[in-house]
Design an enzyme around this catalytic site. Structure first.
Site, mmCIF file in Angstrom:
data_model
loop_
_atom_site.group_PDB
_atom_site.id
_atom_site.type_symbol
_atom_site.label_atom_id
_atom_site.label_comp_id
_atom_site.label_asym_id
_atom_site.label_seq_id
_atom_site.Cartn_x
_atom_site.Cartn_y
_atom_site.Cartn_z
ATOM 1 C CB SER A 38 -0.890 0.011 1.244
ATOM 2 O OG SER A 38 -1.390 1.318 1.429
ATOM 3 C CG HIS B 160 -3.725 -1.677 -1.713
ATOM 4 N ND1 HIS B 160 -4.818 -2.449 -2.036
ATOM 5 C CD2 HIS B 160 -4.126 -0.879 -0.694
ATOM 6 C CE1 HIS B 160 -5.834 -2.144 -1.228
ATOM 7 N NE2 HIS B 160 -5.437 -1.178 -0.404
ATOM 8 C CG ASP C 132 -5.073 2.342 0.643
ATOM 9 O OD1 ASP C 132 -6.008 1.535 0.529
ATOM 10 O OD2 ASP C 132 -3.957 2.047 1.114
ATOM 11 C CG MET D 91 -8.477 7.077 2.137
ATOM 12 S SD MET D 91 -7.603 7.262 3.697
ATOM 13 C CE MET D 91 -6.724 5.699 3.789
ATOM 14 C CG HIS E 67 -9.072 -0.032 -0.673
ATOM 15 N ND1 HIS E 67 -8.510 -0.220 0.566
ATOM 16 C CD2 HIS E 67 -10.417 -0.089 -0.489
ATOM 17 C CE1 HIS E 67 -9.479 -0.390 1.470
ATOM 18 N NE2 HIS E 67 -10.633 -0.300 0.850
ATOM 19 C CG MET F 121 -11.220 3.076 1.790
ATOM 20 S SD MET F 121 -9.698 3.088 2.730
ATOM 21 C CE MET F 121 -8.519 3.195 1.394
ATOM 22 C CG MET G 19 -11.685 -3.140 4.789
ATOM 23 S SD MET G 19 -10.146 -2.632 3.989
ATOM 24 C CE MET G 19 -9.322 -1.706 5.280
ATOM 25 C CG ASP H 131 -6.065 -2.921 3.069
ATOM 26 O OD1 ASP H 131 -5.000 -2.659 3.666
ATOM 27 O OD2 ASP H 131 -6.691 -2.078 2.387
HETATM 28 C C1 DX5 Z 1 -6.468 1.488 5.420
HETATM 29 C C2 DX5 Z 1 -5.938 1.230 4.035
HETATM 30 C C3 DX5 Z 1 -4.821 0.275 4.023
HETATM 31 C C4 DX5 Z 1 -3.582 0.761 4.738
HETATM 32 C C5 DX5 Z 1 -2.816 -0.438 5.204
HETATM 33 O O1 DX5 Z 1 -7.596 2.275 5.351
HETATM 34 O O2 DX5 Z 1 -6.967 0.692 3.225
HETATM 35 O O3 DX5 Z 1 -4.502 -0.145 2.701
HETATM 36 O O4 DX5 Z 1 -2.771 1.568 3.941
HETATM 37 O O5 DX5 Z 1 -1.767 -0.010 5.984
HETATM 38 P P1 DX5 Z 1 -1.097 -0.945 7.082
HETATM 39 O O6 DX5 Z 1 -0.584 -2.162 6.365
HETATM 40 O O7 DX5 Z 1 -0.013 -0.087 7.627
HETATM 41 O O8 DX5 Z 1 -2.155 -1.290 8.090
HETATM 42 ZN ZN ZN Z 2 -6.387 -0.328 1.306
#
Ligand code: DX5
Ligand code: ZN
Length: 222
Positions: free
Chosen positions: A8, A33, A35, A37, A66, A68, A137, A175
């Protein structure tokens, strides 16, 4: 089973993001990956399509996006245009999940559905045959570096049983809070795509990727 590591980039060093992507790709990570948001579905805002597009030329590895984001279908075309290969949307964020999955596929991307820790795996039962991946998750989404929620392991097991019962081959991604200490248990339960942020990008990213891959190899040979 083939296992895939998806670092990620939320945990990467943004001032040298391209270089970090190249490092983990060269070390053997098959997915990147990403993320996204929106500050609505989750409390924080990370980055979006311009950042994704800017690192597209660093690697030809799979861009695993991903989302969010509330009603992520609104951005499906933009994700595709920015280089997304797999778009994963939250079950909790889509009013018309079936339609959103169709929309992702119609753009030529793989489709995944993510489930928050408290969301039962049964909520994807009727769309399972349309999915390439389900993301379990193992933290509440929104931040990197959180503590792993152990009941996620049981959810993975239940989902893998459901997939097998239906005779499907759907990837199971996990994840949040995954590290070298707990990844083996997730593979045993039936996960095959592992996201790791802080566990990959702390200290030596290439060395960390190799450690994950070593565990994957041991499990492949079982
Ligand atoms: C959380 C993200 C993850 C995050 C994982 O909301 O979706 O992908 O970056 O990070 P670690 O591996 O540090 O928990
Ligand atoms: Zn993620």
């Amino acid at each position: 089973m083939d296992y895939i590591l998806a670092p990620s980039i939320l945990a990467a060093d943004f001032k040298k993001l391209g270089q970090d992507v190249e490092t983990v790709a060269a070390a053997g990570a098959e997915y990147i990956h990403i993320d996204v948001m929106d500050g609505m579905f989750v409390p924080s805002i990370s980055f979006g399509m311009p950042v994704m597009a800017s690192i597209r030329s660093c690697t030809d590895k799979v861009f695993d996006v991903h989302m969010m984001v509330e009603e992520p279908g609104r951005y499906a075309e933009a994700v595709k245009a920015a280089g997304g290969d797999l778009m994963c949307v939250h079950q909790e964020a889509c009013k018309h999940l079936d339609r959103t999955i169709q929309q992702i596929h119609s753009l030529g991307m793989k489709a995944g559905v993510a489930l928050n820790p408290a969301t039962p795996v049964e909520t994807v039962e009727w769309v399972l045959d349309q999915l390439d991946m389900v993301l379990i998750m193992s933290v509440n989404p929104g931040f990197g570096g959180q503590k792993f929620i152990p009941y996620a392991i049981e959810k993975v097991g239940r989902l893998r049983a459901m997939i097998e019962e239906k005779g499907l081959s759907v990837d199971i991604q996990v994840d949040g809070g995954v590290g070298l200490d707990n990844v083996g248990r997730l593979l045993d339960a039936g996960a095959n795509i592992i996201v790791a942020g802080s566990a990959v990008f702390k200290n030596d990213a290439a060395a960390n990727v190799k450690e994950f891959l070593k565990i994957f190899k041991e499990h492949e040979n079982r």
